[in-house]
Design a protein around this motif. Structure first.
Motif, PDB file in Angstrom:
ATOM      1  N   UNK A 145       1.515  -6.575   7.523  1.00 12.16           N
ATOM      2  CA  UNK A 145       1.483  -5.929   6.205  1.00 12.16           C
ATOM      3  C   UNK A 145       0.062  -5.487   5.859  1.00 12.16           C
ATOM      4  N   UNK A 178      -2.148  -4.297   7.869  1.00 14.40           N
ATOM      5  CA  UNK A 178      -2.335  -2.977   8.490  1.00 14.40           C
ATOM      6  C   UNK A 178      -1.586  -1.924   7.677  1.00 14.40           C
ATOM      7  N   UNK A 179      -0.343  -2.251   7.311  1.00 16.06           N
ATOM      8  CA  UNK A 179       0.517  -1.275   6.615  1.00 16.06           C
ATOM      9  C   UNK A 179      -0.094  -0.833   5.290  1.00 16.06           C
ATOM     10  N   UNK A 209      -2.402   1.963   5.640  1.00 19.19           N
ATOM     11  CA  UNK A 209      -1.926   3.251   6.127  1.00 19.19           C
ATOM     12  C   UNK A 209      -2.654   3.638   7.405  1.00 19.19           C
TER      13      UNK A 209
END
Lengths: 600, 600
Positions: B411, B413-414, B417
């Protein structure tokens, strides 16, 4: 062999779920593209991808594309030759019109071929993936001159294409695009600006690159309504189609990334030496609309990437689990230490991988068939329904398949144990490569916004509920079937469908008054919907497999029974996740935004 | 600052959950180690870790440990100096006996300090982590001479320790160990063999390394009952404690890994030049037992690593989400593009990270307090109960916290973006580093086997059910509380507890007759139990926070309200996962093993 293309499973999906034979009978364009063609094409694709492209995957990770001198990118050794072979085989043009040199095959077949090349080599496959997007945009919005000049070269793979959307301040938020295009008065424009994250923005695999670039013309409205789309080639193209001057677009750096290292991710500078010459695609200020054409093709394709890298990771894990010997089986079935595939938790991990891959593949191939119907069927009503279904599925294929690829590639490392963490083993590469998939071409949240806003709220949930009715029909067929697996999946499917409908109702109710709750629910809704659709397709697969076993004494029993077992596993172990997503979406809005910013 | 130690939350846990003050009052050894000491120690630890060790984390990824010439490993620039500072500060000896130069602090405090150093730098922290294990084993099973010669040097950080278990054919399956030890007749042995995956097996941060090595003596029984434990120092130690000859143990290579690159993972060759001199620890053939001492300390510590890297990833994501401006908030609360922390899905991701980190931290600190009770309390009955609780918690702290670290770092990393996928950003490093945690010191499946076999089936589920009774008491307190959050978590906790009891009953029923079903359920059971325990501790936190808010007008309102909101979020978004795990465990046995080997 490092990769074995799942030809049998793909053909099963085309036959049992996507109705390829029917498609071929109903659609004159596809009269020659039934199951026999599919089989021939898939077997040919399997050879190229298994033998030529897959072996370059690890090479690409170890010898990534690099900037050898300012502006010049050298791709991984072997890529250029492999791309030539790929292009000459006609694979770039597989789904594109015969009129421009393509093969005009259905997307149903193209999807399977795309999975193969991506499984073989995610980094390599990005080049044709982006080129496909450029081709789509030109087909829909390009002028006759642009089409004539560019399409045959792009379709033959002589040239490649890119999508230039992102700028440092404009990622998910394209309203922030600042690149500008000044008209020269002769139909041409000069483009100035910096674009980042441009996949294959510079490379040595083709003689020219067609950059499709979002930019603003002078006086354009602010925000997304003032964005136009331009075609800016690396080399200008003379009237006779030969290459002219080098255009003023230059790669100033490439990124050092977690994965897909062989795919060069460029920062492109437009107009540092007086302006990059471009031509407008379609009309001014309608760029976002055309961009969505590229984007939708690319989003679906990125979903396929998720399935592809997940399948590759699964295959590697199975091979390792067959060979690695550790510990006696707990059930005493073997007297000594056994290959770890005998251990129940290893089996659980492999089955989770397998069920997710097969579920997502089934969902994608079925959605591709809807696309083919929507584009080619003669009946307008059929086209409209198929289009609505396909559009609903795009964010699910993109969002769910890519999120699941994180889980499957992570399990791939886990099955390998300690050696999975050692780079030479190769399992870690899939884990790294996959991590971009839920981010690029729209993050999972962006897909989920699309699903909530355009695909659910806009029609008050009508399409969503229509799909639920179809699922209910499948449940009835399952309940009428004597097998235990059918009973089990009927129940799991009914629970997941009800959870889906609960969230749809919640969204329709809250979309306007409580947008934070609705959009806070968006990703759980997407994951729930994706899970349901994949489970539904596996349920249909189970029914079809039972029918085939009964109808045909020469059927491939081992394959069909494995399909039934995999669907059964999906129903018992994966479908129940829908209930958690439902709770999170429907009941979790209050706690979501409870913290003030300074409490983080 | 790249890392901010969560001192406030740690102290809250010690006060509200772990009862540190009571521990200090009841246990004479800890009379001086109450909350005031804890605060002073934590603040000092925070300074060192934030200022000195955290900044070396990215350096370590970019300039990993490397083998500069055969047998010689150079660690990341700055590590040697930082380790000297760490040792001189007394941090290696924090929990170890005063008698050998340690500080004799409770594990409750040591756990918080361990989290900090691991969050600051996972690779760096592995060296003290492994040394702790060696110290534990020598304390329990070492001879007086071994203790006198080695413990003061290990505790002062002058020397470091390693655990040598794994061989190429012996990973999870230690029955396969082949390294052999030949007695020299004078109490010493010559050791021959190859060990792999030896963390800090060779480095330049200390003047000597104490290798603890599993090996077989001649005539030893086959399997795990024939394994002995040896102390094999890199340099032999003279009677006066000075360093003698270089021993015949040499690093022949270090691994190229996905993450924790600064931590050298060595292949060690014992006895290539005539035999490595070692001394037996404890008695022959009891090595596995002693090894489990090291291992249990190390397993708990690896769980802490999971919490640590997850918190670091969470902090980074929060900082990014505060700064990155993209798109207008969907609720119209701001007129222009806003920092992404305003978007509900970003908020959801941050809250999932936060809730998981705080839940696992609470679970770990509470378990550490049980360890302190078990080791130091004067009442035998209290000791026994605390020991049983702690032992039940070890596989959960290890298994659940490390699995959750995969989710939280992913998450992380997410939230970033596209830039999250660029290595320079740093979010990807946590994603890579964390991936080893559910593997080393026993994979999640190995933890789950331990949980099922030793911790649940052996006593017929008694300890598990006893914990469930305590949880039920917390539920009653929650139900008696007026707050909506308390009501919500009471319900979620009751459902999760019932799911837990269902699986315990299933295991007790199936453990013997159907071991594949029981062990196939093991990882779902572990994840369910870990989720429940973390949720329970957050529920206790919520009650404590409410009490503090009511009792103390000077209380830190923002912190306590955030704790309540986080517990509420955990109840709504994370606890319901228990139901899926239950279904998977209890109903999913049939489909798990349905495929024949050749159907994969």
């Amino acid at each position: 062999m490092s990769y074995r293309a799942p030809v049998k499973d793909m053909l099963f999906n085309m036959r049992a779920l996507a109705g390829l034979q029917m498609l071929s009978e109903q659609i004159p364009d596809f009269a020659d593209h039934g199951l026999d063609t599919a089989q021939a094409v898939l077997e040919e694709a399997a050879r190229l991808n298994e033998d030529v492209i897959a072996p370059l995957n690890w090479t690409g990770d170890q010898q990534p594309s690099s900037m050898v001198q300012p502006g010049q990118v050298k791709t991984t050794p072997g890529f250029k030759e492999a791309f030539a072979q790929f292009s000459q085989g006609g694979w770039q043009g597989l789904q594109h019109p015969v009129e421009f040199g393509g093969q005009g095959l259905p997307k149903t077949i193209g999807t399977a071929c795309a999975e193969m090349v991506n499984a073989a080599n995610l980094s390599f496959a990005l080049c044709p993936l982006l080129t496909d997007g450029a081709i789509e945009a030109l087909l829909v919005a390009g002028s006759d001159a642009q089409k004539a000049r560019f399409l045959p070269k792009l379709i033959s793979g002589e040239w490649t294409g890119t999508m230039n959307l992102t700028e440092p301040q404009a990622g998910s938020d394209l309203a922030q695009v600042r690149t500008r295009a000044e008209p020269l008065g002769d139909g041409r424009y000069k483009v100035f600006g910096t674009k980042i994250f441009i996949t294959y923005g510079e490379h040595d695999m083709a003689s020219n690159i067609a950059h499709l670039v979002l930019a603003r013309v002078p006086g354009a409205p602010e925000g997304v309504k003032g964005i136009s789309l331009f075609l800016v080639p690396k080399f200008l193209v003379n009237d006779d189609g030969s290459l002219g001057e080098r255009n003023d677009v230059h790669c100033i750096s490439i990124e050092h990334k977690l994965g897909i290292k062989a795919s060069p991710t460029a920062v492109l500078q437009f107009g540092d030496k007086g302006g990059a010459i471009g031509t407008l695609i379609g009309e001014e200020n309608r760029g976002l609309e055309y961009m969505f054409i590229m984007m939708n093709a690319a989003r679906f394709a990125v979903g396929i990437q998720g399935i592809a890298v997940a399948d590759r990771a699964y295959q590697k894990a199975v091979n390792f689990a067959r060979e690695r010997v550790q510990s006696r089986p707990v059930d005493g079935s073997l007297p000594a230490a056994a290959p770890i595939i005998h251990h129940p938790d290893v089996r659980r991990m492999l089955m989770v991988q397998r069920a997710l891959v097969e579920g997502c593949r089934a969902m994608a191939i079925d959605a591709a068939a809807a696309y083919d119907m929507a584009k080619h069927h003669e009946d307008a009503d059929t086209r409209r329904q198929a289009q609505a279904f396909y559009e609903f599925m795009v964010p699910l294929v993109k969002g769910y398949s890519t999120e699941m690829s994180l889980e499957v590639t992570s399990l791939g490392v886990q099955v390998h144990g300690g050696v999975g963490f050692v780079e030479e083993t190769g399992a870690a590469q899939y884990y790294r490569d996959a991590r971009i998939l839920p981010i690029y071409e729209g993050t999972t949240a962006i897909q989920a916004n699309d699903l909530v806003g355009r695909k659910t709220l806009r029609d008050g949930g009508a399409v969503a509920r229509g799909i639920a009715v179809q699922i209910e029909e499948t449940e009835a067929a399952l309940r009428a079937h004597p097998s235990a697996a059918a009973q089990s999946i009927a129940q799991a499917l009914a629970h997941a469908r009800q959870a889906f409908l609960d969230v749809v109702a919640f969204l329709v109710e809250n979309g306007r008054q409580n947008p934070n709750a609705a959009y806070g629910a968006s990703v759980p809704y997407l994951l729930l919907a994706g899970n349901l659709m994949a489970g539904w397709q596996l349920a249909r697969s189970l029914l079809a497999a039972h029918d085939m076993l009964q109808a045909d004494p020469t059927a491939d029993t081992a394959f069909l029974q494995a399909k039934i077992a995999t669907a059964h596993f999906y129903a018992e172990h994966i479908l129940p996740r829908a209930l958690v997503q439902r709770d999170s979406a429907v009941q979790g809005g209050d706690s979501l935004m409870a913290l003030a910013l300074d409490q983080f």
